[in-house]
Design a protein around this motif. Structure first.
Motif, PDB file in Angstrom:
ATOM      1  N   ILE C 222    -105.743  44.544  40.018  1.00 18.02           N
ATOM      2  CA  ILE C 222    -105.536  45.673  40.612  1.00 18.02           C
ATOM      3  C   ILE C 222    -105.794  47.092  39.704  1.00 18.02           C
ATOM      4  O   ILE C 222    -106.210  47.953  40.148  1.00 18.02           O
ATOM      5  CB  ILE C 222    -104.019  45.568  40.708  1.00 18.02           C
ATOM      6  CG1 ILE C 222    -103.547  44.631  41.904  1.00 18.02           C
ATOM      7  CG2 ILE C 222    -103.362  47.013  40.908  1.00 18.02           C
ATOM      8  CD1 ILE C 222    -101.986  44.239  41.993  1.00 18.02           C
ATOM      9  N   VAL C 223    -105.369  46.933  38.329  1.00 20.17           N
ATOM     10  CA  VAL C 223    -105.666  48.300  37.465  1.00 20.17           C
ATOM     11  C   VAL C 223    -107.173  48.389  37.644  1.00 20.17           C
ATOM     12  O   VAL C 223    -107.776  49.505  37.875  1.00 20.17           O
ATOM     13  CB  VAL C 223    -105.057  47.757  36.161  1.00 20.17           C
ATOM     14  CG1 VAL C 223    -105.565  49.144  35.409  1.00 20.17           C
ATOM     15  CG2 VAL C 223    -103.579  47.888  36.325  1.00 20.17           C
ATOM     16  N   VAL C 224    -107.976  47.329  37.579  1.00 15.63           N
ATOM     17  CA  VAL C 224    -109.518  47.668  37.280  1.00 15.63           C
ATOM     18  C   VAL C 224    -110.107  48.332  38.724  1.00 15.63           C
ATOM     19  O   VAL C 224    -110.649  49.242  38.381  1.00 15.63           O
ATOM     20  CB  VAL C 224    -110.102  46.103  37.090  1.00 15.63           C
ATOM     21  CG1 VAL C 224    -111.766  46.440  37.240  1.00 15.63           C
ATOM     22  CG2 VAL C 224    -109.999  45.646  35.525  1.00 15.63           C
ATOM     23  N   SER C 225    -109.660  47.887  39.826  1.00 18.97           N
ATOM     24  CA  SER C 225    -110.217  48.257  40.908  1.00 18.97           C
ATOM     25  C   SER C 225    -109.507  49.694  41.313  1.00 18.97           C
ATOM     26  O   SER C 225    -110.026  50.412  42.045  1.00 18.97           O
ATOM     27  CB  SER C 225    -109.689  47.184  42.259  1.00 18.97           C
ATOM     28  OG  SER C 225    -108.607  47.105  42.355  1.00 18.97           O
ATOM     29  N   GLY C 226    -108.352  49.828  40.578  1.00 16.54           N
ATOM     30  CA  GLY C 226    -107.875  51.502  40.648  1.00 16.54           C
ATOM     31  C   GLY C 226    -108.891  52.406  39.595  1.00 16.54           C
ATOM     32  O   GLY C 226    -109.258  53.503  40.053  1.00 16.54           O
ATOM     33  N   LEU C 227    -109.229  51.976  38.681  1.00 13.63           N
ATOM     34  CA  LEU C 227    -110.102  52.568  37.439  1.00 13.63           C
ATOM     35  C   LEU C 227    -111.593  52.749  38.020  1.00 13.63           C
ATOM     36  O   LEU C 227    -112.134  53.728  37.788  1.00 13.63           O
ATOM     37  CB  LEU C 227    -109.975  51.971  36.405  1.00 13.63           C
ATOM     38  CG  LEU C 227    -108.499  52.160  35.584  1.00 13.63           C
ATOM     39  CD1 LEU C 227    -108.496  51.402  34.328  1.00 13.63           C
ATOM     40  CD2 LEU C 227    -108.355  53.630  35.341  1.00 13.63           C
ATOM     41  N   PHE C 228    -112.040  51.723  38.853  1.00 17.78           N
ATOM     42  CA  PHE C 228    -113.304  51.737  39.196  1.00 17.78           C
ATOM     43  C   PHE C 228    -113.534  51.522  40.662  1.00 17.78           C
ATOM     44  O   PHE C 228    -112.575  50.984  41.269  1.00 17.78           O
ATOM     45  CB  PHE C 228    -114.083  50.461  38.306  1.00 17.78           C
ATOM     46  CG  PHE C 228    -114.239  50.668  36.772  1.00 17.78           C
ATOM     47  CD1 PHE C 228    -114.820  51.258  36.129  1.00 17.78           C
ATOM     48  CD2 PHE C 228    -112.924  49.777  36.359  1.00 17.78           C
ATOM     49  CE1 PHE C 228    -114.877  51.122  34.888  1.00 17.78           C
ATOM     50  CE2 PHE C 228    -112.688  50.129  34.840  1.00 17.78           C
ATOM     51  CZ  PHE C 228    -113.745  50.440  33.940  1.00 17.78           C
TER      52      PHE C 228
END
Lengths: 387, 352, 376
Positions: C222-228
């Motif tokens: 979730i966080v990764v897809s928010g950042l990238f």
């Protein structure tokens, strides 16, 4: 034992350090540097500079890294963009108990139910019951979880109307209430903790005593006192009771849903682990000793079949935490998982990474507890680490 | 069937030397099959008869798969789920164990007949202390239940008897060595003062020295306590060392039985003669060992007549058609063979 | 799975033996080598297929996968030569179509006699702004229930559900394939290297695997897809790497360990094979059957993970099953129960079925490879 726990704690701290480093480098790998991620561009420049200094994010990348990690251990997580000027740690602190509540109950129910059912399935092989329970177990294990949660809402909330569709409490009901939701929830947690303490106390006393009847007495006394304490606790809080009931009413469906999805794997694993155990020589020995069937199942077979199930919890942990995020989101349960998702969607980076960090802590803590539990359950591990 | 029984009644082991007291165990014409999934039947135990006099020990020997463990498991009614007892009775102290229902049988296990299992290594549940597991048998069978102190005293006594330091009571099985586990298993078997102990391959997984110690221990205990013990082993040397009586099994049938010393001195059945010829003896004469050729028969479809005839060097036409009954050749020593006179007096390969 | 790894190390023998024979024949019969390989492969396949086909659930799983494969192929055919050629109607993302119903506008709610053809003035403002009693208001009906034109109805934006469903199937397969291939590549390499070299390399890789196992995958993604910006192929690679470094690597390592001590490894080493040659020519081929098994479980995981993330709206993709569900949920069609079932059932069922299909095939393969698991 203490030495063992201390050793595991150090390992956990190291793992958490690695985890945080990973988060930090993810932030760094992002286009644009960490300062632009961590500070809301809309706040005044001097506040930005102050914050940077306070967070230690104004040095080189390595000192930033060190600062980031140490900040986490001191609870200095920065300021949320979306809830400015609220500190991230405060936003999270408000939500952690709710997630813990959901997670703890779903885990206990899932593993308890999965273990008991799996044990019985293996013991009484064949028949319609086994086939149907196994098939539904496999279906629950493979079903797309958010969809399952939606179907549960459709069935129990939209169609049957037994439970509220979403949320943590009913806003209309709470208008003008003399308590805040968190106060009541805090009292709820307190009452559950007291009851749990009595149950655990009973179990500890039981494990200390040598005589079987006495063990049973301690266990039962633990349960009874726990129930009495719970009743007494809420009997004294007449005003707060209806509000507590409202919160409980909102928790039932999320807990059931998360339990159902997590229990299937445990049940299937217990079943196969139990089938393996039943082939062991010591089961035949127990039969030859004239141990009654129920005791063979519960004291000899299930006690050993439990070990791989407990180990599997470590693997299941990531699953149940992911499930928790989905549950919180679909049910609108304001815990740390839905916080993580909201913060991510609105690009509130400090809040999102803070929430992720705390989810990591939650996972590691649960892991530690399972490790301790395992060492209590398996004398081979206990004695080895004791020496 | 009935004919065989009549014949064997005379040759029954133990009749001659214990008229005064009824035998502790009488096995009469026991027939047990394993039912296979496809509907076939494996004839595992076929018309076995023997008596065990009180306070004596008997050995059952034979190749693996000859039905000796099946007999043991049938005695305590723990044979696998597909086992079917088709005929016979097992009288322990006059009570037919095969007629008891499951609950009655459960109560008699360990008080009437206890067992030392094949591979004692795995007989211990790894998550409980050895003391707890011994205590469990007392909790189930003693009446009234022992107090913690009584149970401990009894366990210490048993540990002393089998030669383990009583301080080990609170240890877990994985802290015991193989030989100690086996000694502890013997201690557990004695916990409820059983009338009969069945020791199924009690020393198989142990090294030779420990094996020797355990056998000595068992022998000592048997004499001290006047226990009745049935030993089951594929190792005829073990049986020779510790038993009063011996029964040799082949393909589900008892082919020779008699006092151990006598059988070893002069085996009468070709099978016994052949296995003794294939076993080295330290005390006896130097001789070339003669290997036993061939394989045991497929019990799904046992050969007609004498089950040993395909491997028997002295088999005749009669052996292929008619089943030999167990008949006495000298008092207390009987065999199931049509041609006992063919068996040489000395072992094969002897230098004599 | 990981708990059982000791079992699986013992029982892989049959597969390994086949390969071993070929390796030994290598020096002598270079011409017929390919034929021998093919023949052995075919014989092994026939034997294993017989074992596999005894597992009914495995066959069902295979059938489900084939069905979805057909669906994936069906979409471009339907769009190019079939009845879905009109981009404005059948495009899964920008298509639009809605049956139009004419309503007679009446003064108040109490005047509505037939709710199927009449509408009160206030409500009518939502569609026909400024209309007054007596006017005719034409309303586009979205979402529309299944009809001859739209077999599974349309979504709240008037897009054809059947077209969306088949279009997404392709994406799911693509993602599953990428994730599975990456997992196998990473896990076999990591497992073989850890087993072959041992020592600190092994220690490091296995601790890393422990860490990856502990990571809460969904929150991190979730966080990764928010950042990238996470696209489907990238997500496939991410899932593949995470799953390849985690549990799968541990299982494959123990398998590789059991291969490492086989005599033919010593033989190859004595005849001068380099470490890399040994790993890639001898250890990895013998670990492959097991890694194919884990490919199946990876696909299961990847399909549900992707659906979960796109349900949260975090994946940069045109249309996926998760997005279909998310559309239904965010537009509030949950509150009306099963009235709009075609918004909820097809997409959710598709994710569950495809994931279950790969899971069942994996279980059945597990029984082929691991005889201990066969019906006791």
């Amino acid at each position: 034992m203490l030495k063992f726990i201390a050793k595991r704690l150090v390992q956990m701290a190291f793992l958490f350090f690695l985890f945080l480093s990973l988060v930090f480098f993810l932030l760094q790998a992002q286009p644009g540097d960490i300062t632009s991620q961590f500070l809301d561009p809309t706040i005044p420049a001097e506040v930005q500079a102050l914050l940077l200094e306070r967070l230690g994010l104004d040095g080189s990348i390595w000192s930033q890294w060190w600062a980031y990690v140490t900040n986490f251990f001191t609870g200095n997580l920065g300021v949320s963009f979306s809830q400015y000027p609220k500190e991230v740690i405060d936003v999270i602190a408000e939500r952690i108990p709710r997630t813990l509540f959901l997670f703890t109950f779903a885990t206990i129910f899932a593993y308890g139910l999965g273990f008991v059912l799996g044990k019985r399935l293996a013991w009484r092989r064949g028949g319609f019951g086994e086939a149907s329970i196994t098939v539904s177990g496999v279906l629950l294990y493979t079903i797309f979880y958010p969809w399952f949660a939606i179907l549960m809402i459709l069935l129990f909330s939209s169609s049957l109307g037994w439970f509220p569709i979403s949320g943590f409490l009913t806003p209309e009901f709470w208008r003008g209430a003399p308590f805040t939701g968190n106060e009541v929830f805090g009292q709820l947690l307190l009452s559950f903790t007291i009851s749990a303490a009595f149950i655990i106390g009973g179990l500890i006393l039981a494990s200390r005593s040598e005589e079987r009847p006495q063990q049973r007495m301690f266990r039962r006394a633990g349960y009874i006192v726990a129930a009495l304490a719970f009743v007494l606790f809420w009997a004294l809080r007449t005003e707060m009771r209806p509000f507590a009931v409202d919160i409980i009413h909102h928790t039932v469906l999320p807990v059931i849903t998360l339990t159902l999805i997590a229990f299937a794997g445990t049940m299937l694993l217990t079943r196969s682990s139990m089938l393996e155990t039943l082939k062991e020589d010591y089961i035949l020995t127990a039969r030859a000793k004239g141990v009654p069937d129920k005791d063979i199942r519960d004291h000899h077979a299930a006690r050993n079949a439990l070990l791989p199930v407990v180990t599997s919890f470590i693997l299941g942990l990531a699953f149940i935490i992911g499930g928790g995020v989905v549950t919180e989101t679909v049910f609108g349960w304001p815990g740390i998982g839905s916080l993580l998702l909201q913060a991510t969607v609105i690009e509130d980076v400090p809040l999102a990474t803070g929430a992720l960090g705390f989810i990591g802590i939650l996972a590691l803590m649960a892991h530690l507890l399972v490790d301790i539990l395992y060492s209590v359950l398996d004398p081979r591990v206990r004695v080895q680490t004791g020496n | 069937m009935t004919d065989t029984r009549m014949d064997t009644a005379e040759g029954r082991l133990g009749d001659s030397n214990s008229h005064a007291e009824a035998p502790i165990l009488e096995v009469n014409n026991l027939v047990m099959n394993y039912e296979l999934k496809g509907g076939g039947m494996v004839s595992a135990v076929e018309g076995v008869n023997f008596n065990l006099p009180r306070g004596s020990s008997m050995g059952l020997v034979g190749e693996s798969g000859c039905g000796k463990t099946s007999i043991a498991l049938t005695l305590i009614q723990l044979a696998a789920g597909n086992a079917r007892v088709l005929d016979g009775e097992v009288l322990l102290d006059g009570i037919d164990l095969l007629k008891l229902d499951e609950e009655e049988m459960r109560q008699r296990r360990w008080t009437d007949v206890s067992m030392v299992f094949q591979g004692a290594m795995n007989s211990w549940n790894p998550v409980y202390t050895v003391g707890e597991q011994i205590r469990e048998t007392m909790d189930i069978h003693w009446d009234p239940k022992p107090t913690a102190a009584e149970a401990r005293a009894k366990t210490e006594e048993l540990f002393n008897l089998v030669g383990i330091n009583p301080e080990m009571i609170d240890r877990y099985p994985h802290e015991f060595s193989g030989g100690m586990k086996q000694r502890a298993v013997i201690a557990m078997a004695l916990a409820c003062d059983p009338k009969l102990i069945i020791a199924d391959e009690p020393t198989t997984a142990l090294d030779v020295i420990v094996q020797e110690q355990i056998l000595e221990e068992l022998k000592k205990i048997q004499h001290e306590l006047g226990m009745s013990i049935i030993y089951i082993s594929h190792d005829i040397a073990v049986i020779a060392e510790i038993t009063d009586l011996i029964g040799v099994m082949y393909a589900g049938k008892l082919v020779e039985q008699g006092p151990t010393a006598e059988v070893f001195k002069r085996p009468r059945h070709p099978y016994t003669w052949l296995i003794l010829s294939s076993t080295p003896s330290i005390t006896g004469d130097r001789r070339q060992l003669a290997p036993l050729k061939g394989e045991p028969p497929n019990l799904l479809d046992p050969p007609p007549g004498c089950r040993f005839h395909p491997r028997c060097p002295y088999a005749t036409e009669k052996c292929m058609q008619e089943e030999p009954p167990l008949a006495e050749v000298e008092p207390g020593h009987s065999i199931a063979c049509w041609h006992p006179e063919s068996v040489p007096v000395t072992l094969a390969g002897s230098t004599e | 799975m990981v708990i059982k790894d000791q079992d699986s190390t013992e029982v892989l023998e049959p597969q390994i033996d086949g390969v071993e024979t070929v390796e030994l024949a290598e020096g002598e019969l270079p011409e017929s080598l390919l034929r021998v390989r093919l023949k052995l492969g075919w014989a092994g396949f026939k034997k294993n297929w017989k074992l596999f086909s005894e597992n009914k659930l495995g066959l069902v799983g295979l059938g489900v996968i084939l069905l979805f494969a057909l669906m994936a192929i069906a979409h471009p055919i339907m769009r190019s030569v079939g009845p879905w050629q009109d981009d404005n109607v059948y495009d899964p993302v920008i298509g639009f179509s809605a049956p139009v119903t004419d309503f007679e506008v009446v003064a108040t709610e109490a005047d509505v006699v037939d709710p199927d053809s009449q509408i009160d003035q206030v409500t009518a403002q939502l569609w026909c702004f400024g209309s007054v009693a007596g006017d005719i208001c034409s309303i586009n009906q979205t979402p529309a229930p299944p009809s001859a034109d739209h077999w599974l109805g349309t979504d709240p934006l008037g897009r054809d559900i059947a077209s969306q469903l088949t279009f997404s199937t392709r994406a799911a397969f693509l993602l599953g394939t990428i994730a599975a291939v990456v997992t196998v590549a990473v896990a076999t390499t990591v497992g073989a290297i850890a087993a072959f070299y041992g020592g600190w390399i092994d220690n490091f890789l296995m601790r890393l695997a422990d860490l990856v196992l502990l990571l809460p995958l969904i929150p991190i993604l979730i966080v990764v897809s928010g950042l990238f910006t996470v696209t489907m192929p990238l997500l496939g690679v991410l899932i593949g790497i995470l799953s390849g470094f985690g549990g799968t690597a541990i299982v494959l390592k123990s398998q590789a360990l059991s291969v490492k001590v086989k005599p033919f490894i010593d033989a190859a080493r004595v005849s001068g094979g380099s470490n890399m040659h040994l790993i890639f020519k001898h250890v990895i081929p013998n670990v492959l059957p097991l890694s194919f098994l884990y490919m199946m479980f990876t696909v299961t995981e990847a399909v549900s993970l992707e659906a979960t993330l796109s349900f949260f709206g975090l994946i940069n993709a045109d249309m996926t099953w998760g997005i279909m569900l998310s559309t239904a949920q965010t537009q509030g069609y949950l509150r009306s129960g099963l009235e709009f079932w075609w918004l909820l059932i097809p997409a959710g069922l598709a994710v569950s079925l495809l994931a279950a299909g790969f899971f069942f095939v994996g279980r059945a393969m597990d029984e082929v490879i691991n005889p201990r698991l066969r019906s006791r």
